[in-house]
Design an enzyme around this catalytic site. Structure first.
Site, mmCIF file in Angstrom:
data_model
loop_
_atom_site.group_PDB
_atom_site.id
_atom_site.type_symbol
_atom_site.label_atom_id
_atom_site.label_comp_id
_atom_site.label_asym_id
_atom_site.label_seq_id
_atom_site.Cartn_x
_atom_site.Cartn_y
_atom_site.Cartn_z
ATOM 1 N N GLU A 1 7.448 5.610 -9.038
ATOM 2 C CA GLU A 1 6.041 5.223 -9.208
ATOM 3 C C GLU A 1 5.114 6.211 -8.512
ATOM 4 O O GLU A 1 4.099 6.631 -9.051
ATOM 5 C CB GLU A 1 5.773 3.828 -8.609
ATOM 6 C CG GLU A 1 6.292 2.679 -9.413
ATOM 7 C CD GLU A 1 5.889 1.348 -8.785
ATOM 8 O OE1 GLU A 1 4.764 1.222 -8.285
ATOM 9 O OE2 GLU A 1 6.718 0.431 -8.788
ATOM 10 N N ARG B 1 -14.009 -15.061 -11.550
ATOM 11 C CA ARG B 1 -13.478 -13.686 -11.538
ATOM 12 C C ARG B 1 -14.552 -12.658 -11.888
ATOM 13 O O ARG B 1 -14.582 -11.568 -11.317
ATOM 14 C CB ARG B 1 -12.334 -13.556 -12.541
ATOM 15 C CG ARG B 1 -11.084 -14.264 -12.124
ATOM 16 C CD ARG B 1 -9.920 -13.761 -12.970
ATOM 17 N NE ARG B 1 -8.705 -14.461 -12.599
ATOM 18 C CZ ARG B 1 -8.161 -15.441 -13.326
ATOM 19 N NH1 ARG B 1 -8.692 -15.794 -14.468
ATOM 20 N NH2 ARG B 1 -7.063 -16.036 -12.910
ATOM 21 N N HIS C 1 2.486 0.126 -13.110
ATOM 22 C CA HIS C 1 3.259 -1.100 -13.334
ATOM 23 C C HIS C 1 4.754 -0.765 -13.300
ATOM 24 O O HIS C 1 5.173 0.218 -13.916
ATOM 25 C CB HIS C 1 2.881 -1.717 -14.691
ATOM 26 C CG HIS C 1 3.626 -2.986 -14.959
ATOM 27 N ND1 HIS C 1 3.288 -4.187 -14.369
ATOM 28 C CD2 HIS C 1 4.714 -3.238 -15.725
ATOM 29 C CE1 HIS C 1 4.133 -5.121 -14.770
ATOM 30 N NE2 HIS C 1 5.006 -4.578 -15.592
ATOM 31 N N ASP D 1 -7.146 -2.274 -19.903
ATOM 32 C CA ASP D 1 -8.075 -2.900 -20.857
ATOM 33 C C ASP D 1 -8.092 -4.408 -20.603
ATOM 34 O O ASP D 1 -7.598 -4.865 -19.567
ATOM 35 C CB ASP D 1 -7.753 -2.498 -22.302
ATOM 36 C CG ASP D 1 -6.463 -3.108 -22.815
ATOM 37 O OD1 ASP D 1 -5.854 -3.939 -22.100
ATOM 38 O OD2 ASP D 1 -6.059 -2.765 -23.948
ATOM 39 N N ARG E 1 -4.685 -9.088 -9.058
ATOM 40 C CA ARG E 1 -5.653 -9.994 -9.689
ATOM 41 C C ARG E 1 -5.922 -9.532 -11.113
ATOM 42 O O ARG E 1 -5.868 -8.341 -11.411
ATOM 43 C CB ARG E 1 -6.990 -9.971 -8.921
ATOM 44 C CG ARG E 1 -7.013 -10.815 -7.702
ATOM 45 C CD ARG E 1 -8.355 -10.691 -7.006
ATOM 46 N NE ARG E 1 -9.470 -11.265 -7.740
ATOM 47 C CZ ARG E 1 -9.785 -12.553 -7.737
ATOM 48 N NH1 ARG E 1 -9.070 -13.402 -7.029
ATOM 49 N NH2 ARG E 1 -10.820 -12.998 -8.427
ATOM 50 N N GLY F 1 0.775 -1.240 0.000
ATOM 51 C CA GLY F 1 0.000 0.000 0.000
ATOM 52 C C GLY F 1 0.801 1.281 0.000
ATOM 53 O O GLY F 1 0.286 2.334 0.395
#
Ligand code: GRF
Length: 205
Positions: free
Chosen positions: A176, A67, A111, A143, A93, A16
């Site tokens: 990031e 899912r 990422h 996407d 996930r 986190g």
């Protein structure tokens, strides 16, 4: 989405630190947004302690048949909290069309590589093992394909002699946080234009 505070739905699974950076930026007035809800796929995620007081839920994947059904539950929670931008911040996930479609171009991911290089897990280790000299981080719209959607912003990070997965990850993580907040600032200001895969920020691509 311009000229009003964004209501964020933040999806997490772990430490986190990106969530903490968002919460700090909101608290300091640097990001005109509100954390509407934090949803975790892991009960023990440290991120659940870093929400800055926002509502937070562990949504147990074991409670859903597949899912898509899980993502349907997430969408219900996101909508119930008035979320207009979903941020995957260390969310481990796969997401399905059930989540992507209602939030198309309103769901972003951070990422730790320069996509399209090194998608998937342990991107920093992938870059080291490949012998890359430069890697970095990417913020992109989500996407249907893994780590694939239109790229909003990237920062390059050199790989140094003697870097380990830990040292490289630490340096990228620092970038990031800055990149994610910068991208979110552009979104909050309504500055992004999307044309297919090409995202322009205030007229610059
Ligand atoms: C970050 O490296 C992010 O890029 C990746 O998972 C990590 C999450 O870190 N998707 P944290 O949970 O935000 O500290």
């Amino acid at each position: 989405m311009s000229d009003r505070r964004l209501t964020l739905g933040i999806l997490v699974s772990g430490r986190g630190s990106n969530l903490a950076a968002i919460v700090a930026a909101i608290a300091s007035g640097a990001l005109p947004a509100t954390v509407g809800v934090v949803l975790s796929s892991k009960k023990e995620a440290q991120a659940l302690q870093k929400t800055g007081g926002a509502p937070a839920y562990f949504v147990d994947p074991a409670g859903y048949a597949d899912r898509a059904e899980y993502d349907g539950a997430l969408v219900n929670l996101l909508k119930a909290h008035g979320v207009d931008l979903v941020v995957l911040a260390g969310y481990m996930r796969w997401v399905t069309p059930t989540l992507i479609e209602p939030y198309r171009h309103r769901i972003i991911n951070i990422h730790p590589s320069l996509l399209p290089a090194f998608p998937g897990l342990r991107a920093q280790r992938q870059a080291l093992e490949h012998g890359a000299k430069i890697t970095g981080c990417t913020v992109h719209f989500v996407d249907e394909k893994l780590d694939h959607g239109p790229i909003i912003a990237q920062t390059a990070t050199p790989i140094l002699e003697g870097d380990t997965e830990a040292t490289l990850s630490e340096r990228i993580l620092h970038e990031e946080h800055k990149l994610l907040l910068s991208a979110m600032g552009h979104i909050a200001a309504g500055r992004l234009q999307i044309n297919g895969r090409i995202v322009s920020i205030g007229g610059m691509s």
